[in-house]
Design a protein around this motif. Structure first.
Motif, PDB file in Angstrom:
ATOM      1  N   THR A 189     -50.931  -7.903 153.310  1.00 20.22           N
ATOM      2  CA  THR A 189     -51.875  -8.525 152.383  1.00 20.22           C
ATOM      3  C   THR A 189     -51.449  -9.948 152.088  1.00 20.22           C
ATOM      4  O   THR A 189     -50.263 -10.215 151.862  1.00 20.22           O
ATOM      5  CB  THR A 189     -51.945  -7.738 151.060  1.00 20.22           C
ATOM      6  OG1 THR A 189     -52.396  -6.404 151.329  1.00 20.22           O
ATOM      7  CG2 THR A 189     -52.894  -8.401 150.089  1.00 20.22           C
ATOM      8  N   GLU A 190     -52.416 -10.838 152.090  1.00 20.64           N
ATOM      9  CA  GLU A 190     -52.153 -12.221 151.709  1.00 20.64           C
ATOM     10  C   GLU A 190     -53.439 -12.834 151.174  1.00 20.64           C
ATOM     11  O   GLU A 190     -54.515 -12.628 151.750  1.00 20.64           O
ATOM     12  CB  GLU A 190     -51.644 -13.029 152.908  1.00 20.64           C
ATOM     13  CG  GLU A 190     -51.216 -14.447 152.524  1.00 20.64           C
ATOM     14  CD  GLU A 190     -50.450 -15.130 153.643  1.00 20.64           C
ATOM     15  OE1 GLU A 190     -50.880 -16.214 154.068  1.00 20.64           O
ATOM     16  OE2 GLU A 190     -49.427 -14.574 154.083  1.00 20.64           O
ATOM     17  N   GLU A 191     -53.345 -13.556 150.101  1.00 21.16           N
ATOM     18  CA  GLU A 191     -54.520 -14.189 149.496  1.00 21.16           C
ATOM     19  C   GLU A 191     -54.831 -15.504 150.197  1.00 21.16           C
ATOM     20  O   GLU A 191     -53.988 -16.404 150.266  1.00 21.16           O
ATOM     21  CB  GLU A 191     -54.274 -14.430 148.003  1.00 21.16           C
ATOM     22  CG  GLU A 191     -55.257 -15.384 147.333  1.00 21.16           C
ATOM     23  CD  GLU A 191     -56.706 -14.912 147.401  1.00 21.16           C
ATOM     24  OE1 GLU A 191     -57.598 -15.770 147.250  1.00 21.16           O
ATOM     25  OE2 GLU A 191     -56.950 -13.701 147.615  1.00 21.16           O
ATOM     26  N   TRP A 245     -66.532 -15.104 150.977  1.00 19.96           N
ATOM     27  CA  TRP A 245     -66.726 -14.685 149.588  1.00 19.96           C
ATOM     28  C   TRP A 245     -68.210 -14.685 149.237  1.00 19.96           C
ATOM     29  O   TRP A 245     -69.028 -15.352 149.861  1.00 19.96           O
ATOM     30  CB  TRP A 245     -65.951 -15.600 148.634  1.00 19.96           C
ATOM     31  CG  TRP A 245     -66.514 -16.999 148.509  1.00 19.96           C
ATOM     32  CD1 TRP A 245     -67.331 -17.474 147.530  1.00 19.96           C
ATOM     33  CD2 TRP A 245     -66.303 -18.099 149.423  1.00 19.96           C
ATOM     34  NE1 TRP A 245     -67.641 -18.796 147.758  1.00 19.96           N
ATOM     35  CE2 TRP A 245     -67.026 -19.202 148.902  1.00 19.96           C
ATOM     36  CE3 TRP A 245     -65.590 -18.261 150.604  1.00 19.96           C
ATOM     37  CZ2 TRP A 245     -67.042 -20.445 149.540  1.00 19.96           C
ATOM     38  CZ3 TRP A 245     -65.598 -19.499 151.234  1.00 19.96           C
ATOM     39  CH2 TRP A 245     -66.320 -20.565 150.703  1.00 19.96           C
ATOM     40  N   ASP A 273     -59.301  -9.608 154.467  1.00 19.28           N
ATOM     41  CA  ASP A 273     -58.454  -9.993 153.336  1.00 19.28           C
ATOM     42  C   ASP A 273     -57.035  -9.461 153.512  1.00 19.28           C
ATOM     43  O   ASP A 273     -56.394  -9.007 152.558  1.00 19.28           O
ATOM     44  CB  ASP A 273     -59.045  -9.498 152.017  1.00 19.28           C
ATOM     45  CG  ASP A 273     -60.403 -10.104 151.754  1.00 19.28           C
ATOM     46  OD1 ASP A 273     -60.548 -11.322 151.941  1.00 19.28           O
ATOM     47  OD2 ASP A 273     -61.337  -9.364 151.391  1.00 19.28           O
TER      48      ASP A 273
END
Length: 473
Positions: A167-169, A174, A282
């Motif tokens: 996971t990485e933002e 969007w 995501d």
């Protein structure tokens, strides 16, 4: 842990060719074709169809203890859409139903939760993917649904050898609440952001499973970032013949894409073969599975394979009609009053018929009543009825009419009286058909649809009939 013990897929009847988009707009459109949900379909109705497909081929005595519905295109907000699916499937009241949505990655979280809970559950995914006219989302998106049945290990179709998540933002895609169009950052940025994540998750999953790239028999890679998916496939070193790609044939179906592709693999995999799934959304989720002995028996129970649903009977849709069905083309409505909004109290009282299509059969004379009744119309016996679900039965058109004046978002309306195979007659609307497709004696099957949406936003769900089509029709 719970494991997949069954699966089902639903692909809409209609297709839009990319060339039709280019013919109107002069550019864009991409290649191939996409599956298109009809004017009377949404994520809820498609989810019902996928779940019905899965339950029809479920292991003997399979009884789910929960239902989870995952979508990024819900029909309702602030109301549980899974409750309508629950009702249409005729599940017992003690089986809970929950919505999970907002992002394509939600499906990975639900599967992880269900596996950890170790109880039988339905995980249903459905999406309507679209975008502004001329956009890549419009051309390469697709509509569809998938359902995975989770249960005990004795009936497992696959053994999960290993999994890995990263996971990485970062800002790639969007959509803000209230908007029906997603926005996407520059393609090269998303591609560069996904590559280290996908490579890390893939490599870690293979290491945990103790296998190499040469051991992979099927590779399923899904994600809404087409360039990132393509680049990962190139980097993985897995031969193209082992990679599953349904996008050119039905489009990218979002949350349902991995389930549909996995079902397509399970239709073909032999016991012992290695299946790897990689989902870019995501972050990245990768899983390594080995097909179990029961995978062969499971596909033998299925009425139609995924390949038959993808490449089987379908009809082309023109671009103008597609825009109308999607609400992008504001056309003059029928010159008659809109239908009234469904009332909550009657819908609750008749929920077994409205959602479950449940009839009753007289215990004394055998007469079947549609809808269900307490007093037999034949022998007048009172309260000697047995409930019978007719949603999964086929029927025959006894008589029909083509109504060009009745309200319908896609005129003309075809209404028919149909006789069910096990008795009983009902009046229904015909869908996924033109007047030329219907005649007295036409065989039909039931499908859960949306009759219309009232001005106050209430969706009026009920059952329609569609022709039973064979390959080549």
């Amino acid at each position: 842990m719970s494991a997949p013990v069954g699966y089902g897929v639903y692909i809409p009847y209609w297709r839009l060719d990319a060339s039709d988009i280019r013919a109107v707009l002069g550019s864009a459109g991409g290649k191939g074709q996409r599956a298109v949900a009809s004017y009377d379909e949404d994520s809820t109705t498609m989810a019902v169809e996928a779940a019905r497909d899965a339950l029809a081929a479920a292991p003997k005595n399979y009884a789910p203890e929960a239902l989870y519905f995952v979508t990024t295109s819900p029909s309702y907000i602030d109301k549980t859409n899974a409750a309508a699916i629950h009702a249409a499937l005729g599940l017992p009241a003690h089986v809970p139903a929950y919505d999970v949505g907002g992002a394509c990655r939600s499906i990975a979280g639900v599967v992880d939760l269900v596996q950890a809970c170790a109880r039988p559950a339905l995980v249903v995914t459905a999406d309507l993917r679209s975008g502004l006219p001329g956009s890549a989302d419009e051309a390469t998106g697709g509509d569809g649904a998938a359902c995975l049945l989770f249960g005990g290990g004795d009936d497992a179709l696959v053994e999960v050898l290993a999994s890995s998540s990263v996971t990485e933002e970062f800002l790639d895609r969007w959509r803000t609440p209230g908007s029906d169009v997603a926005r996407v950052w520059e393609d090269r940025f998303g591609e560069s952001a996904y590559q280290p994540l996908s490579r890390a998750a893939f490599t870690d999953a293979l290491d945990k499973a103790g296998i190499g790239v040469a051991d992979i028999d099927y590779l399923v890679v899904t994600g809404l970032h087409a360039r990132a998916v393509k680049e990962f496939l190139r980097w993985s070193g897995v031969p193209g013949a082992r990679a599953v790609d349904l996008v050119p044939r039905i489009g990218n179906t979002g949350t349902a894409a991995q389930g549909i592709s996995l079902a397509h693999v399970l239709d073909r995999a032999e016991p012992g073969q290695i299946i790897v799934t990689v989902a870019l959304a995501d972050g990245v989720d990768a899983a390594v599975m080995r097909a179990a002995e029961r995978v062969t028996a499971a596909r033998d129970r299925r009425r139609r394979s995924v390949a038959e649903l993808v490449d089987g009977p379908h009809r082309r849709l023109d671009y103008g009609t597609f825009l109308t069905w999607r609400g992008r083309l504001d056309r003059e409505p029928p010159r008659r009053p809109n239908p009234p909004s469904p009332a909550a109290a009657p819908a609750l009282r008749r929920r077994e018929w409205k959602y479950g299509l449940t009839a009753s059969r007289c215990g004394k004379c055998g007469t079947r009543h549609l809808p269900a009744a307490r007093v037999c119309v034949h022998c007048r016996a009172h309260d000697h009825m047995t409930a019978e679900r007719v949603a999964d039965e086929q029927a025959t058109v006894a008589t029909y009419t083509v109504d060009r004046l009745a309200f319908t978002p896609s005129p003309p309306l075809i209404a028919a009286m149909i006789d069910y195979d096990r008795g009983g007659r009902a009046g229904v609307e015909i869908t996924d058909a033109a007047p030329a497709d219907i005649e007295i004696g036409t065989r039909v099957e039931m499908t859960f649809r949306r009759l219309y949406t009232a001005e106050n936003g209430v969706h009026n769900y009920f059952w329609k009939a569609r022709p039973v089509r064979q390959a080549g029709e």
